[in-house]
Design a protein around this motif. Structure first.
Motif, PDB file in Angstrom:
ATOM      1  N   ARG A  99      34.643 -21.913  19.340  1.00 25.83           N
ATOM      2  CA  ARG A  99      33.700 -21.346  20.298  1.00 25.83           C
ATOM      3  C   ARG A  99      32.724 -22.432  20.729  1.00 25.83           C
ATOM      4  O   ARG A  99      32.358 -23.299  19.922  1.00 25.83           O
ATOM      5  CB  ARG A  99      32.948 -20.180  19.654  1.00 25.83           C
ATOM      6  CG  ARG A  99      32.283 -19.244  20.663  1.00 25.83           C
ATOM      7  CD  ARG A  99      31.712 -18.014  19.992  1.00 25.83           C
ATOM      8  NE  ARG A  99      31.419 -16.987  20.998  1.00 25.83           N
ATOM      9  CZ  ARG A  99      30.810 -15.846  20.737  1.00 25.83           C
ATOM     10  NH1 ARG A  99      30.434 -15.560  19.489  1.00 25.83           N
ATOM     11  NH2 ARG A  99      30.582 -14.973  21.701  1.00 25.83           N
TER      12      ARG A  99
ATOM     13  N   TYR B  98      28.962 -23.540  22.193  1.00 28.01           N
ATOM     14  CA  TYR B  98      27.584 -23.055  22.124  1.00 28.01           C
ATOM     15  C   TYR B  98      26.647 -23.994  22.867  1.00 28.01           C
ATOM     16  O   TYR B  98      26.913 -25.201  22.980  1.00 28.01           O
ATOM     17  CB  TYR B  98      27.107 -22.981  20.671  1.00 28.01           C
ATOM     18  CG  TYR B  98      27.746 -21.902  19.845  1.00 28.01           C
ATOM     19  CD1 TYR B  98      27.157 -20.651  19.729  1.00 28.01           C
ATOM     20  CD2 TYR B  98      28.927 -22.146  19.150  1.00 28.01           C
ATOM     21  CE1 TYR B  98      27.727 -19.652  18.940  1.00 28.01           C
ATOM     22  CE2 TYR B  98      29.511 -21.157  18.374  1.00 28.01           C
ATOM     23  CZ  TYR B  98      28.909 -19.918  18.270  1.00 28.01           C
ATOM     24  OH  TYR B  98      29.480 -18.938  17.499  1.00 28.01           O
TER      25      TYR B  98
ATOM     26  N   PRO C 145      26.099 -18.480  22.776  1.00 33.22           N
ATOM     27  CA  PRO C 145      27.543 -18.678  22.951  1.00 33.22           C
ATOM     28  C   PRO C 145      27.882 -18.878  24.428  1.00 33.22           C
ATOM     29  O   PRO C 145      27.381 -18.162  25.293  1.00 33.22           O
ATOM     30  CB  PRO C 145      28.154 -17.378  22.419  1.00 33.22           C
ATOM     31  CG  PRO C 145      27.080 -16.715  21.623  1.00 33.22           C
ATOM     32  CD  PRO C 145      25.781 -17.136  22.258  1.00 33.22           C
TER      33      PRO C 145
END
Length: 450
Positions: A210, A212, A286
């Protein structure tokens, strides 16, 4: 060299291996054509042909030095362009919750997102005289002499869904850098040769990554890594992708995979033996949803063991050996193989295919041994090699235990992991002394830095 080795070389695959191969070939052939299924020139995002590109990658130590040799001054250029770069020994390395003591090794590391690095290098290669990227085109087969002893070109077609017509492209040399999906074993069989035998190490690895945005810096470092061990097999890499942008790749093996739902992803992160990873993303913004990539096994195709191999055909990169990506060795190994290609071409003639695949096999021996030996601790392998691996892992575990307290242990581990030094350097007197100082080992298995 007094003149070119040949008129045309064709490289199949336009990722890092193919791009570096094209760079070397451009010194020896009047024309170099890189055949690529996707659109790649000017592309800085992940694409169909590289589904793993969203996840953590690193070009470490020996790979960086090769890049500098092929493109003099490139590392300084990349620093000025604000690529995430630093000393490999000064990053945040964690093992079983303890952070290694930093060591100034002098070994560079580049950990920008892979599509960005590839685009940067590709831009330099495509600007070289005689280099062309033939995009949205796929390989359908090889062409050879009537006796099948030498490859003379490739058969291609447009990668468009409706395309059916093939066309031929002659070549003095064909280089397969198609990665894990390489079909060279199939083409060899069609030409009357044997398929290469394969070695496989089942790892059941999954990455979930992910992106960020976070204002929290790493205090001069560009990444932190939580290394997996037998007692703590979950791992993570948190690295800087931009000025305030970071990626987090969580890893798990043998079915213990990070979840892709945001809450489960955070809980997996919280379960790591190092709290710093979770603290880095707690409160961060995020930018993407968690995305997964699975690697069932490390695979090595043993082309060097074939008794017959057609001339003017070479194979390198993941098309020969796809290592456990947790160890960040793939791009560096490909760069080493490209330098072997350069050495063969430097003799002034087309390289001998069998001699080249034997040299590639020798290059792969060390990283394959390092990677699979570490993986044996998780897979429960049996036999003589597994015993030797356990003994070696037990010793390296002592070094991991010493690294939070002794920079000599950190330096030694990093140099071997970065493929700059052979494993034998781990038994130098100063390093052995650091290992012997550590008592009460908590983990009988180990995993060296990625």
């Amino acid at each position: 060299m007094n003149g070119p080795v040949g008129d045309r070389a064709v490289v199949v695959g336009g990722s890092i291996s193919g791009t570096l191969a094209a760079r070397v070939l451009s010194d020896f052939y009047r024309e170099v054509i890189v055949v690529e299924r996707d659109k790649v020139v000017g592309v800085r995002d992940s694409r169909r042909g590289t589904p793993h590109a969203d996840h953590a990658h690193g070009l470490h130590a020996h790979g960086c030095m090769i890049l500098e040799e092929l493109f003099p001054g490139i590392l300084d250029e990349m620093r000025r362009a604000r690529f995430p770069m630093g000393d490999l020994g000064e990053q945040h390395w964690y093992f079983n919750g303890e952070r290694f003591r930093a060591a100034r090794t002098g070994l560079p590391t580049v950990t920008t997102q892979r599509p960005v690095l590839e685009d940067y290098i590709r831009g330099k290669v495509v600007a070289r005289p005689g280099v062309t990227f033939l995009e949205r085109t796929e390989l359908t087969g090889l062409e050879a002499t009537p006796c099948r002893g030498r490859v003379t070109g490739v058969r291609l077609r447009s990668a468009a869904a409706e395309a059916v017509d093939e066309f031929s492209l002659g070549a003095d040399l064909v280089v397969d850098t198609c990665g894990r999906g390489s079909r060279t074993p199939v083409w060899l069989e069609q030409l009357g040769y044997e398929r290469p035998p394969e070695d496989r190490m089942a790892i059941g690895l999954a990455y979930v990554t992910r992106l960020y945005r976070s204002p929290k810096s790493l205090n001069g470092a560009q990444f932190l890594t939580c290394l997996a061990s037998r007692t703590n097999p979950r791992g993570a890499v948190f690295g800087r992708a931009g000025d305030d942008t970071y990626y987090l790749s969580l890893t798990g093996i043998l079915g213990d995979h990070p979840p892709v739902d945001p809450d489960g992803y955070l809980e997996f992160c919280r379960s790591l033996p190092t709290a710093e990873v979770y603290e880095r993303i707690r409160g961060a913004t995020p930018l993407t949803d968690p995305i997964a990539f699975h690697v069932p096994a490390s695979v090595r195709r043993r082309y060097e063991r074939l008794s017959r191999f057609p001339e003017r055909l070479l194979v390198l990169g993941d098309a020969v050996c796809s290592l456990n990506p947790s160890y960040s060795q793939g791009m560096t190994v490909a760069a080493m193989e490209v330098m072997a290609l350069r050495a063969h071409l430097g003799r002034g003639t087309d390289p001998s295919s069998q001699a080249f695949v034997r040299d590639v096999g020798r290059i792969i021996n060390r990283p394959w041994f390092l990677s699979t030996t570490r993986d044996l601790q998780h897979t429960g392998g049996k036999g003589v090699r597994a015993l030797a691996a356990r003994l070696g892992n037990a010793y390296v575990t002592r070094l991991h235990g010493a690294a939070p307290h002794d920079s000599a242990a950190t330096d030694a581990l990093i140099r071997v992991a970065g493929l700059s030094d052979p494993p034998t350097t781990l038994i130098r007197p100063r390093v052995v002394l650091a290992a012997l100082k550590r008592q009460g080992l908590r983990d009988p298995g180990c995993q060296a830095p990625q």
